[in-house]
Design a protein around this motif. Sequence first.
Motif, PDB file in Angstrom:
ATOM      1  N   LYS A 112       6.123 -34.931  80.926  1.00  0.00           N
ATOM      2  CA  LYS A 112       7.491 -35.109  81.459  1.00  0.00           C
ATOM      3  C   LYS A 112       8.469 -34.607  80.279  1.00  0.00           C
ATOM      4  O   LYS A 112       7.928 -34.258  79.015  1.00  0.00           O
ATOM      5  CB  LYS A 112       7.455 -36.768  81.052  1.00  0.00           C
ATOM      6  CG  LYS A 112       6.921 -37.705  82.527  1.00  0.00           C
ATOM      7  CD  LYS A 112       7.527 -39.007  82.312  1.00  0.00           C
ATOM      8  CE  LYS A 112       7.293 -39.888  81.117  1.00  0.00           C
ATOM      9  NZ  LYS A 112       7.823 -41.240  81.327  1.00  0.00           N
ATOM     10  N   PRO A 113       9.798 -34.757  80.103  1.00  0.00           N
ATOM     11  CA  PRO A 113      10.661 -34.223  79.370  1.00  0.00           C
ATOM     12  C   PRO A 113      10.500 -34.878  78.117  1.00  0.00           C
ATOM     13  O   PRO A 113      10.264 -36.180  78.185  1.00  0.00           O
ATOM     14  CB  PRO A 113      12.028 -34.279  80.108  1.00  0.00           C
ATOM     15  CG  PRO A 113      11.646 -34.364  81.477  1.00  0.00           C
ATOM     16  CD  PRO A 113      10.435 -35.163  81.429  1.00  0.00           C
ATOM     17  N   ASN A 114      10.354 -34.454  76.878  1.00  0.00           N
ATOM     18  CA  ASN A 114      10.562 -35.001  75.718  1.00  0.00           C
ATOM     19  C   ASN A 114       9.554 -35.695  75.101  1.00  0.00           C
ATOM     20  O   ASN A 114       9.281 -36.480  74.100  1.00  0.00           O
ATOM     21  CB  ASN A 114      11.658 -36.214  76.011  1.00  0.00           C
ATOM     22  CG  ASN A 114      12.800 -36.389  74.631  1.00  0.00           C
ATOM     23  OD1 ASN A 114      12.843 -35.231  74.061  1.00  0.00           O
ATOM     24  ND2 ASN A 114      13.359 -37.532  74.574  1.00  0.00           N
ATOM     25  N   GLY A 132       6.965 -33.984  73.656  1.00  0.00           N
ATOM     26  CA  GLY A 132       6.705 -32.926  72.735  1.00  0.00           C
ATOM     27  C   GLY A 132       5.951 -31.685  73.248  1.00  0.00           C
ATOM     28  O   GLY A 132       5.318 -31.109  72.119  1.00  0.00           O
ATOM     29  N   ALA A 177       3.501 -42.188  65.600  1.00  0.00           N
ATOM     30  CA  ALA A 177       4.420 -43.597  66.217  1.00  0.00           C
ATOM     31  C   ALA A 177       3.695 -44.852  66.812  1.00  0.00           C
ATOM     32  O   ALA A 177       4.351 -45.880  67.131  1.00  0.00           O
ATOM     33  CB  ALA A 177       5.499 -42.826  67.044  1.00  0.00           C
ATOM     34  N   SER A 189      -0.781 -35.801  66.868  1.00  0.00           N
ATOM     35  CA  SER A 189       0.702 -35.674  66.635  1.00  0.00           C
ATOM     36  C   SER A 189       0.841 -34.536  66.443  1.00  0.00           C
ATOM     37  O   SER A 189       0.744 -33.783  65.584  1.00  0.00           O
ATOM     38  CB  SER A 189       0.838 -36.499  65.289  1.00  0.00           C
ATOM     39  OG  SER A 189       2.192 -36.430  64.872  1.00  0.00           O
ATOM     40  N   ALA A 190       1.828 -33.958  67.205  1.00  0.00           N
ATOM     41  CA  ALA A 190       2.262 -32.417  67.366  1.00  0.00           C
ATOM     42  C   ALA A 190       3.205 -32.214  65.994  1.00  0.00           C
ATOM     43  O   ALA A 190       3.382 -31.196  65.439  1.00  0.00           O
ATOM     44  CB  ALA A 190       3.071 -32.243  68.399  1.00  0.00           C
TER      45      ALA A 190
HETATM   46  P1  GDP Z   1       9.587 -31.473  75.326  1.00  0.00           P
HETATM   47  O1  GDP Z   1      10.860 -31.972  76.019  1.00  0.00           O
HETATM   48  O2  GDP Z   1       8.291 -32.074  76.159  1.00  0.00           O
HETATM   49  O3  GDP Z   1       9.398 -30.249  75.072  1.00  0.00           O
HETATM   50  O4  GDP Z   1       9.655 -32.118  73.855  1.00  0.00           O
HETATM   51  P2  GDP Z   1      10.104 -31.672  72.324  1.00  0.00           P
HETATM   52  O5  GDP Z   1       8.894 -30.904  71.872  1.00  0.00           O
HETATM   53  O6  GDP Z   1      11.336 -30.912  72.623  1.00  0.00           O
HETATM   54  O7  GDP Z   1      10.166 -32.879  71.525  1.00  0.00           O
HETATM   55  C1  GDP Z   1      11.113 -34.235  72.015  1.00  0.00           C
HETATM   56  C2  GDP Z   1      11.417 -35.131  70.756  1.00  0.00           C
HETATM   57  O8  GDP Z   1      10.182 -35.715  70.125  1.00  0.00           O
HETATM   58  C3  GDP Z   1      11.724 -33.862  69.513  1.00  0.00           C
HETATM   59  O9  GDP Z   1      12.616 -35.177  68.834  1.00  0.00           O
HETATM   60  C4  GDP Z   1      10.444 -34.183  68.693  1.00  0.00           C
HETATM   61  O10 GDP Z   1      10.830 -34.209  67.351  1.00  0.00           O
HETATM   62  C5  GDP Z   1       9.667 -35.291  69.058  1.00  0.00           C
HETATM   63  N1  GDP Z   1       8.168 -35.436  68.866  1.00  0.00           N
HETATM   64  C6  GDP Z   1       7.569 -34.409  69.232  1.00  0.00           C
HETATM   65  N2  GDP Z   1       6.263 -34.508  68.748  1.00  0.00           N
HETATM   66  C7  GDP Z   1       6.167 -35.531  68.390  1.00  0.00           C
HETATM   67  C8  GDP Z   1       5.105 -36.362  67.487  1.00  0.00           C
HETATM   68  O11 GDP Z   1       3.905 -36.146  67.316  1.00  0.00           O
HETATM   69  N3  GDP Z   1       5.473 -37.584  66.642  1.00  0.00           N
HETATM   70  C9  GDP Z   1       7.049 -37.754  66.919  1.00  0.00           C
HETATM   71  N4  GDP Z   1       7.079 -39.066  66.267  1.00  0.00           N
HETATM   72  N5  GDP Z   1       7.773 -37.351  67.469  1.00  0.00           N
HETATM   73  C10 GDP Z   1       7.443 -36.182  68.121  1.00  0.00           C
END
Ligand code: GDP
Length: 292
Positions: A12-14, A16, A124, A143-144
């Motif tokens: 899903k969007p967001n 990570g 988280a 955790s990415a």
């Molecule tokens: P995408 O839409 O799936 O590509 O998601 P993004 O990589 O753009 O990440 C979306 C949001 O989640 C950003 O604000 C990231 O910093 C946050 N995020 C990604 N991975 C992690 C993680 O492992 N831990 C936390 N706490 N936040 C993360």
Amino acid sequence: MPKAGIVTVVGKPNVGKSTLLNRIVGQKLSITSPKPQSTRDRIVGINSTGEAQMVILDTPGLLNPRYPLQQAMRQTALRALDDADVIVYLADATEGTPPPLNVAAELPSLPRAPIVTVLNKSDAVPTARREMTPTDAGVMYVSALTGDGIPELMQRIAQELPDSPFLYPEDEISTQPVRFFVAELVRETVLEQLHDEVPYSVAVQVEEYREERSPLYIRAVIYVERDSQKAIIIGSKGAQIRRLGEAARKKIESFVGSKVYLDLWVKVLANWRKNPGSLSRFGYQPVTGKSK
Ligand code: GDP
Ligand code: MG
């Protein structure tokens, strides 16, 4: 025999996906944003370690198609699934265990490639809660953001890859041309500075890229859909576009590793998101005829 293949990251969007790709490839390739839907292209990153090479596709979110851009995104994601040798199904650990991929993505059947279900953002989630969740189904926590669990995930992916010689030279991190990333960095900067004013209406094209000049000369055009958006991007007496240009230039300089002269323009292309011609001009595959 070494192992090599295409690893498609889907979710899903967001959740990570872009952050994970950046973590695996070790360089900032795919833009990340706290807002969903910032990735609209199939970005290929490459990781070659020891005996395994992963060619990684970052898909746009599998969304319900609502308007042409989103349909194009869905088609792109479905194609990436077909091409995959391994599918990394990424979900947000804070939202619990996700439904199976074919249910979540409304697929007619399961894809042929093995699916590794990965719960991201483990940082988280309280450790206690994590331990209560059964992980025997092969679900992995990572955790990415912090890198926790990433080596284990890489190992798991490598195991699932088919025996194959490497598909690309070992030192290549991406098959995308540099100017593509330059356009992405400009678009990321616009989203960062102006996300509330110009959501998703922005496309960026690099129209000139002259390496023989010093500093490196780049002319990029920011496309928006309406005059009012153009005015916002330019700002009072050009103040906003200067701020955009400065921030984007710094990112580009650190990406290409040299001084850059960024010549930034704004143009209006009315309703480009609804226009198949404009969509393909910006690298999206517009949906024509029957959808899959
Ligand atoms: P995408 O839409 O799936 O590509 O998601 P993004 O990589 O753009 O990440 C979306 C949001 O989640 C950003 O604000 C990231 O910093 C946050 N995020 C990604 N991975 C992690 C993680 O492992 N831990 C936390 N706490 N936040 C993360
Ligand atoms: Mg993304």
